[in-house]
Structures are given as C-alpha cells and as structure tokens.
Design an enzyme around this catalytic site. Structure first.
Site, short mmCIF file in Angstrom:
data_model
loop_
_atom_site.label_atom_id
_atom_site.label_comp_id
_atom_site.label_asym_id
_atom_site.label_seq_id
_atom_site.Cartn_x
_atom_site.Cartn_y
_atom_site.Cartn_z
N GLY A 161 0.81 -1.21 0.00
CA GLY A 161 0.00 0.00 0.00
C GLY A 161 0.85 1.26 0.00
N ASP A 162 1.94 1.26 0.75
CA ASP A 162 2.85 2.40 0.76
C ASP A 162 3.52 2.57 -0.60
OD1 ASP A 162 2.79 3.61 3.35
OD2 ASP A 162 3.73 1.81 4.15
N THR A 163 3.93 1.47 -1.19
CA THR A 163 4.59 1.54 -2.48
C THR A 163 3.65 2.10 -3.54
OG1 THR A 163 5.98 -0.35 -1.90
CG2 THR A 163 5.81 0.20 -4.23
#
Length: 392
Positions: A161-163
């Site tokens: 999700g961060d990526t």
C-alpha cells in the site's frame, strides 16, 4: 530540479527515491533527534546495519532540520523558495500546524508542487485519521482479494500500500510539473493510501455495481481466467503457466501432445475455459507432475507458451535477464568501505536513463554542509550555532 523530502517510513521516501532515480536533486530532511525509523528496518543485518534504508535513501542528500521550531521553519521556507517539489507523508494538518501548509508555501514559491501522501487523503470525514499501508489495504478491499477462500486474508510480505501510494504521488508530481510549464503555477498532489490500493483493483467495483458480484480471494488463480495457475513439477518446484488466450492455449495443447483439447467444447474459448477451470487445471497439473520444472519451461518456451518459475530472491540475484538490464545494482554506503546489492531503476529510458549514482544510507545530517552552505550560504559560525541548539 530540487525536491525536498519530508516525512518518514515508506510512501514518502519511496516517492523521493523514484524522483532521485530519474535525476532530481533530492534533499531528505530529518528531525535532528528523531531520524527516519526506516533506517532501522529490514530483515537482514551486516556490521550492525539494516538495508531497507539503503535502497530508499539512494540518490539523496541527507540534512537535519527541526521543523517544529520557528527557526527551523524559517530555514525550511528559505529552502522552499529554491525548490521545485516538496514531498511529505505526515498526517493531514501537521504542516499546517507548523505554519508550513500549502497556502504559506505557495506564497513563498507559487510554482511549488507539493506531493502529500496520507492514509485517507487531505479531505473527507476520515482525513485526520492515522493510516498505515496495512489498514489501507483492508479499507480499500485489496486485502479481501488476497489468499484462499474461507481463510484469513494474508498480507503480501511487503508494504504494498505504501509503495502504491509513493508511485501515484510521483505520477501526480510529474503531471503537476508538466501543468506548471504552461500555467507557471504549482499545486497540491493529494494521494491517499486507501485510494491508491483501490485504484489497482481492475473490474472489482463495476462487477459489483453491474452484477452484484463480490469478488473474493481465489488462491493461486483468477476466477474465470484459465489456464493461468501454479503447477507443481515432478521435482517439487512450482511453475506458472499462463495460457488463457485462445491462441496460446492451442499452443499449450500441442506442446502437451493433446491438440484435441483446444477443440473440446469445455475449453474451446476463453469463456468456456472459465466455466470449466477446475477440469483444465487438473489436466495441466497431471501433465506437469510428470516433468521437472526445467523440462516444463523448455517445452513451453519452444512452443511459445507463457511460462515461468516462482523465484526466491536467491534465484533473482542470479537471473541473467535482470543482470543484463541493470536491475541488480551495488549501492555504496557513504563513509563505509562497503556495498550492498539493490534493485535497479525502473523504467528504463533510452535517452535519459536513470541511475543509482549516489549510494544509499547517508547518516542523518551527512549533507548539512553541502546543502546549507551551497544553497543558503550559511557560514561556519551560523551552522555551529544552529547545531548546538538542535535546530539542524
């Protein structure tokens, strides 16, 4: 192009890394007493160092600056007057609390592009909530699609999700820079982790809206897309065979010496194979179980069928294709006579390729002299005073 990177952990630093890979001058700003926790992340350790940070800090300069102090905020404003982009991933309202919100920054530099990554976005009823990638994956429905039916939905062993949030932030920043070339004005790029996870879900929403279909986890395959699955070879290794396109499926049938399968009403086209997915998977699984993984790959490669292994990282670092395309690159560690391997630059550009020119993992404040002297013209006395008082 000068990029000022604020924030900590993954989404913001990943966005800064991507911009640095493509040639931007990226200055990472950390609190003098609270460096980015990402410096201590990673599962492997050598000589007391972990290496997550090595990759996400590449092509960056590292300075320390206390944005919470008025003097630190003033120095940041001076940097902003010279910058093209600010990237941050604080909780919404944090920069505004410090008097460094977009309104204030655009007064200083109207052309500034501000990339903001947060859990839920800068607006809406949940904007102020804290948000991490793991929760964003759940809120967006992405986690629900992972794993096997009737089992707890697992996470990928990455902060995906961060990526995704970092990638969408860079996409937005670049679009805003193109717009600035015409208008002369900067703008805010507002990226939510939840929305980044939502955006990659293909037909999940229209499937539900049009037909009431609630898609769920499907294990090693996609429902209705066949054959495209994992199959175990005789030596115990897994092989991915993807022959769901009609022409490729016919080539697979010929390679298995079962050409008649392509004319079988159960498998004659994409729709039929989707209905009879279990049956075609069982036939291929029986064929694969009688051959080694290498034999399967050689046979299907010659036939023009899409096939590949399930590699571990140990396999990846030996992969000749990745090496030939520069996707396995030594990263130097400033101040240490050492290198550590990391991923190369994606995408590959023919005329202006990115590079890992500077290594990873500069210590906090490693570039204070280069940035504060060169950009802001500070002298020794000024810098010594600021350091003594914990401002830098």
């Amino acid at each position: 192009m000068l990029v000022l990177e604020l924030g900590t952990l993954i989404a913001g630093p990943f966005a800064g890394r991507l911009l640095g890979d493509m040639g931007a001058r990226v200055v990472k700003i950390e609190d003098p007493g609270r460096p980015d926790p990402l410096r201590t992340w990673g599962q492997g350790e050598r000589d007391g160092r972990r290496h997550f940070w090595t990759v996400h800090a590449r092509n960056k300069e590292s300075v320390t600056l206390d944005l919470r102090s008025e003097e630190g905020a003033t120095i940041f404003r001076d940097l902003v007057s010279r910058a093209d982009v600010v990237v941050e991933n604080f909780r919404p309202g944090t920069l505004e609390k410090w008097g460094l919100g977009p309104g204030e920054l655009h007064e200083i530099n109207p052309g500034l592009v501000i990339g903001r990554v947060s859990g839920y976005g800068q607006t809406g009823p949940q904007a102020k909530r804290a948000g991490y990638a793991s929760v964003a994956e759940g809120v967006s429905g992405l986690r629900h699609l992972n794993g096997f039916p009737d089992q707890p939905p697992p996470r990928m062993a990455l902060s995906i999700g961060d990526t995704l949030g970092g990638m969408f932030a860079v996409q937005g920043v670049l679009a805003a820079l193109v717009a600035r070339a015409t208008s002369g004005r900067g703008q805010v790029v507002d990226v939510a982790l939840t929305e980044s996870c939502l955006a990659v879900q293909e037909s999940v929403i229209p499937d539900y809206d049009a037909a009431g279909v609630v898609r769920g986890p499907s294990g090693t395959r996609l429902e209705g897309i066949a054959p495209s699955n994992l199959y175990r070879a005789s030596d115990g290794l897994w092989v991915i065979i993807a022959a769901n396109q009609d022409t490729v499926f016919r080539r697979l049938c010929s390679a298995m010496e079962r050409p008649g399968l392509a004319e079988d009403p159960r498998f004659v086209d994409h729709s039929a194979r989707g209905i009879h997915q279990d049956e075609i998977d069982a036939i291929i699984a029986d064929w694969a179980a009688e051959r080694t993984a290498e034999q399967i790959r050689d046979t299907l490669d010659r036939a023009g069928v899409v096939v590949g292994p399930v590699n571990t990282v140990a396999d990846v670092v030996r992969d000749e294709q990745f090496r030939a395309r520069g996707m396995l690159v030594p990263h130097t560690v400033p101040g240490v006579d050492d290198t550590v391997l990391g991923p190369g630059v994606v995408p590959v550009l023919t005329d202006t390729p990115g590079q890992v020119g500077r290594g990873g993992a500069p210590e906090p404040g490693f570039d204070n002299d280069a940035v504060y002297r060169d950009l802001l013209g500070m002298d020794d006395a000024r810098m010594s005073d600021l350091a003594a008082r914990g401002v830098i």
